[in-house]
Design a protein around this motif. Structure first.
Motif, short mmCIF file in Angstrom:
data_model
loop_
_atom_site.label_atom_id
_atom_site.label_comp_id
_atom_site.label_asym_id
_atom_site.label_seq_id
_atom_site.Cartn_x
_atom_site.Cartn_y
_atom_site.Cartn_z
N TRP A 15 -2.54 5.46 -2.97
CA TRP A 15 -3.90 4.26 -3.42
C TRP A 15 -4.82 4.87 -3.19
N GLN B 245 -0.01 0.74 8.84
CA GLN B 245 1.14 2.01 7.95
C GLN B 245 0.22 3.55 8.59
N TRP C 128 1.09 -1.66 0.10
CA TRP C 128 0.04 -0.01 0.05
C TRP C 128 0.61 0.78 0.43
N ARG C 129 0.46 2.26 -0.62
CA ARG C 129 1.45 3.74 -1.06
C ARG C 129 0.07 4.42 -0.23
N TRP C 130 0.55 5.89 -0.27
CA TRP C 130 -0.71 6.74 -0.11
C TRP C 130 -1.73 7.38 -0.55
#
Length: 318
Positions: free
Chosen positions: A181, A254, A177-179
């Motif tokens: 997303w 996260q 996951w990345r921001w």
């Protein structure tokens, strides 16, 4: 020996979470609804802010007589509450709370949790069929129709997150996951959350237990502890839905500054509060509105999210 102790510790933590988090959500719902709707009753039990309301409810259920209708299918009637409750305990075993903090990391974790959550809904169908009561049977049929309608957008939305991460493992999805997303998977997150609410039969999707029409739907003939188990399954379902939404679409553990497990719990309780907020804010959908929302609204949106995920993966992330 060390492996046995590790497994035992993980199981103990899961059982403790299974027994405590739903009660916290239930207590929060009592208080939030009391404030939002100016209810005085939940503010009195125990004195300050009605802190003992949950204890009072537990004592009330424990004291009630356990009655089984004479015409009921006793075996199915008796195990229906367990069928509604136990699948959520199984799901909690594979939901990651932090790096390495999970009961089991399955390669097909996404499909496993969705399949097991679907089994939980069968408890309501079994209760409705076995009660020998027309209101219960009607509620069970409504629950079955709702399950069939909302399972498809739920699976499609979860598949989008798995496609974006390139894995069906829940810890793997959180690690990928990345921001960015958040805007990319926003449609899928909304579809997943709404479809999950419908599968839990939470307001405004509570047609199967519409008290003004069919008393309590599949739970009409249940009393005492068996009825309390159905209520507990609802609150465990809220915790599981919030946790899965956090893991699939909000990055799970996260977050900045705070430890990973703290971030996971913050996201879970924030989403659980949204569930409560929705309950007090929207009226119940009619049966036709429920079906239209699923087939005309959520399914096309879920397919759109899948297409968007595929395009971005092929053009920008391959």
């Amino acid at each position: 020996m060390a492996e046995v102790l590790d497994v035992a510790l993980r199981l103990a933590v899961i059982v403790i979470a299974f027994l405590t988090l739903p009660l916290i959500v239930g207590q929060t719902e009592h208080k939030a609804m009391a404030h939002m709707q100016s209810r005085l009753g939940p503010m009195y039990a125990g004195g300050f802010h009605g802190w003992a309301q949950l204890i009072a409810d537990g004592v009330k259920f424990a004291q009630k007589e356990d009655v089984i209708p004479a015409a009921a299918d006793r075996w199915v009637f008796s195990i229906a509450p367990a069928v509604a409750l136990v699948p959520y305990l199984v799901v909690m075993a594979v939901i990651p709370v932090g790096p390495g903090l999970f009961g089991a990391d399955l390669d097909v974790g996404v499909f496993f949790v969705l399949a097991v959550m679907g089994v939980g809904v069968l408890g309501s169908i079994m209760a409705g069929w076995s009660s020998a009561n027309k209101y219960s049977a009607l509620g069970g049929m409504r629950a079955a129709a709702q399950l069939m309608s909302y399972e498809l957008p739920l699976v499609l939305a979860a598949s989008s997150a798995a496609m974006a991460a390139g894995t069906l493992s829940l810890p793997g999805i959180v690690e990928a996951w990345r921001w960015w997303w958040l805007p990319w998977q926003l449609i899928g997150a909304v579809v997943f959350f709404v479809a999950g609410l419908a599968e839990l039969r939470r307001p405004p999707f509570d047609m199967p237990i519409a008290d003004s029409e069919i008393i309590m739907g599949p739970m009409t003939e249940y009393t005492g502890i068996r009825f309390a188990l159905f209520l507990l399954s609802e609150y465990v379902g809220i915790v599981v839905l919030s946790a899965l939404t956090a893991v699939l679409f909000l990055g799970g553990w996260q977050g900045p500054l705070l430890p990973g497990p703290v971030w996971t719990l913050i996201k879970i309780f924030a989403l659980a509060f949204v569930v409560i907020w929705v309950r007090v804010s929207f009226p119940r959908f009619r049966a036709d509105q429920l079906q239209k929302l699923a087939w005309i609204g959520l399914v096309p949106l879920a397919l759109l999210q899948l297409a968007l995920t595929g395009v971005v993966k092929v053009l920008f992330l391959s």
